[in-house]
Design a protein around this motif. Structure first.
Motif: not given
Length: 93
Positions: A33-52, A87-93
């Motif tokens: 969370r201290q990094e300048k830009m964050l990417i979240g990744v959602r699981n199949e349930a729609g929860d953000i489970y990973r931060l990059i 800054d970005a949140i990725f999930s399956l389409p």
């Protein structure tokens, strides 16, 4: 780039592909969370489970490109502002 799994969230079935395609250093979620830009990744349930977290725009853009190559969609692509601290949140389409 740094990454962390969020406590209490189930990793997505495609998580192995993320780890395999991106060069990521495992860190605590507080460090990520201290990094300048964050990417979240959602699981199949729609929860953000990973931060990059990325320090440089170039690293952020490379990560976005790799995640798109995996078939994931950035739900904030056309957004004017970050959401949920990302800054970005990725999930399956």
């Amino acid at each position: 780039m740094k990454t962390a799994l969020l406590d209490g969230k189930t990793p997505a079935n495609f998580d192995k592909n993320i780890i395999g395609n991106l060069l990521l250093d495992i860190a605590s979620s507080a460090e990520v969370r201290q990094e300048k830009m964050l990417i979240g990744v959602r699981n199949e349930a729609g929860d953000i489970y990973r931060l990059i977290g990325a320090t440089k725009v170039n690293s952020f853009n490379n990560a976005v490109e790799e995640l798109e190559d995996l078939g994931l969609v950035d739900e904030l692509k056309d957004a004017a502002a970050p959401a949920d601290g990302c800054d970005a949140i990725f999930s399956l389409p």
